[in-house]
Design a protein around this motif. Structure first.
Motif: not given
Length: 78
Positions: A13-21, A23-26, A31-34
């Protein structure tokens, strides 16, 4: 076993939240919205499971005690 699985789930869950951030940064907004939709499904599934467990507990806790309907009514109206 349950403790290990909960730690793994919390880590994912933490990895998923970090990956959303990330994806928005790059700039990978699709991908972030999915991933956000995936996170919504995860929380919705967890809520459904907890509701099912609660309903089962409430049903089994009140019907297997052997009390009549009148006793249950008096217990709730006190």
């Amino acid at each position: 076993m349950k403790k290990i699985l909960s730690r793994i789930g919390l880590g994912l869950l933490v990895l998923l939240i970090v990956s959303i951030g990330v994806c928005f940064y790059i700039g990978e907004f699709n991908y972030a919205y999915s991933l956000m939709i995936l996170l919504l499904f995860v929380f919705g599934g967890m809520g459904a499971i907890y509701k099912l467990k609660n309903d089962e507990y409430m049903f089994n806790g009140h019907t297997s005690s052997g009390r009549s309907g009148r006793d249950e009514y008096e217990e709730y109206t006190r």
